[in-house]
Design an enzyme around this catalytic site. Sequence first.
Site, PDB file in Angstrom:
ATOM      1  N   LYS A   1      -4.386  -7.327  -4.090  1.00 43.40           N
ATOM      2  CA  LYS A   1      -3.721  -6.125  -4.603  1.00 43.40           C
ATOM      3  C   LYS A   1      -4.291  -5.839  -5.982  1.00 43.40           C
ATOM      4  O   LYS A   1      -4.107  -6.604  -6.926  1.00 43.40           O
ATOM      5  CB  LYS A   1      -2.212  -6.331  -4.678  1.00 43.40           C
TER       6      LYS A   1
ATOM      7  N   LYS B   1      -5.184  -3.786  -0.745  1.00 44.74           N
ATOM      8  CA  LYS B   1      -4.478  -2.604  -1.256  1.00 44.74           C
ATOM      9  C   LYS B   1      -5.032  -2.220  -2.620  1.00 44.74           C
ATOM     10  O   LYS B   1      -5.152  -3.109  -3.460  1.00 44.74           O
ATOM     11  CB  LYS B   1      -2.999  -2.967  -1.378  1.00 44.74           C
TER      12      LYS B   1
HETATM   13  C1  PBG Z   1       5.557  -2.824  -5.869  1.00 44.68           C
HETATM   14  C2  PBG Z   1       4.681  -2.028  -4.993  1.00 44.68           C
HETATM   15  C3  PBG Z   1       3.806  -1.003  -5.366  1.00 44.68           C
HETATM   16  C4  PBG Z   1       3.311  -0.487  -4.187  1.00 44.68           C
HETATM   17  C5  PBG Z   1       3.843  -1.206  -3.127  1.00 44.68           C
HETATM   18  N1  PBG Z   1       4.676  -2.171  -3.641  1.00 44.68           N
HETATM   19  C6  PBG Z   1       3.500  -0.411  -6.686  1.00 44.68           C
HETATM   20  C7  PBG Z   1       3.023  -1.219  -7.797  1.00 44.68           C
HETATM   21  O1  PBG Z   1       2.582  -2.360  -7.639  1.00 44.68           O
HETATM   22  O2  PBG Z   1       3.114  -0.706  -8.916  1.00 44.68           O
HETATM   23  C8  PBG Z   1       2.375   0.693  -4.112  1.00 44.68           C
HETATM   24  C9  PBG Z   1       2.378   1.440  -2.830  1.00 44.68           C
HETATM   25  C10 PBG Z   1       1.776   2.792  -2.887  1.00 44.68           C
HETATM   26  O3  PBG Z   1       1.201   3.247  -3.907  1.00 44.68           O
HETATM   27  O4  PBG Z   1       1.872   3.466  -1.861  1.00 44.68           O
HETATM   28  N2  PBG Z   1       5.160  -4.046  -6.260  1.00 44.68           N
END
Ligand code: PBG
Length: 331
Positions: free
Chosen positions: A196, A251
């Site tokens: 991520k 992601k």
């Molecule tokens: C929270 C989380 C996020 C997303 C999914 N879970 C945002 C972040 O880490 O700030 C992003 C999903 C998206 O942008 O569609 N931890």
Amino acid sequence: MKFPNTRMRRTRKHEWSRLLTGENQISVNDLIWPVFIQEAPTTKVESMPGVKRYDIDDLLAAITDAVELGIKSVAIFPCVDSRNKDANGTMALDKDNFLYQAIKLVKAKFPSLGLIADVALDPYTDHGHDGVLDDEGYVDNDRTIEILSQLAINLAEAGVDVVAPSDMQDGRIEIIRGALELEGYKDCIILSYTAKYASSFYGPFRDAVGSSNAIKNKSKAHYQMDFSNSEEAILEAQLDISEGADWLMVKPAMPYLDIIAKMTDRFSHPIFAYQVSGEYAMLMDLSSRLQISPEVLFYESLMGLKRAGACAFLTYAAPMMAAYLKRHTCK
Ligand code: PBG
């Protein structure tokens, strides 16, 4: 292999010959639909055309329609009223909170639907970070993973099939797997947000869960991955696998196809891709600028993820794509 013996265009001439020789297919079985739930009446997410924060009744109705289209799994995200947020994200562990209630209702109405929930504190913290903070304002890794393991247990108890730690703390998979085993949730799947990246493409999601103002001008780069790295994703994957993750996720998706391909090559575990909120907003925006239907853009972009090796995708376009695939395959 010389021209004119080889003419690549022969195969491309007809739709039937293109379909016969197509190397990759997308099916409705590959789609996971991320949905937002809130206590207040349903509202639109302004930065994501067509996406809503549902109240429970509208969520059940929307899932009914999605299931009708063939969607088999949903990822549920809470949007918490700012008055209920605090520095420790206390509400996350309140077993009576509306997310757990919603999970129970969704599970009762759709017992065979795969239900996924994030394990992270950002929907509940007033500072918008994914965990609790230390004196310097960094996320305190070790205190956070203790809380997250309890959150994972609460989610499993409420009825989710898959917990998805999205916090990027070290050691979270191990502590969550240990807690799930100990508490009797041995079949609960862990879908780890393995690679991520600290990305600006999450902007509309933060708008959707109401954390954008809190997190504005702050960075999650001290725990999410640096987007100049790819070998680091392999290391993250090795750690997550050794700690007990079942499935791995990359992601965002579209700017990270190399990471999806690399992970697919190196590991036998299923690799998921999250086409995030900013990617969704970008494609919706392009479709309105070009005055073409968004399905065509999403179809091409999801095929890219498939080609790279993703076995399934989280996409806000899931219902739209399910409807499109239904029409497409019946053609
Ligand atoms: C929270 C989380 C996020 C997303 C999914 N879970 C945002 C972040 O880490 O700030 C992003 C999903 C998206 O942008 O569609 N931890």
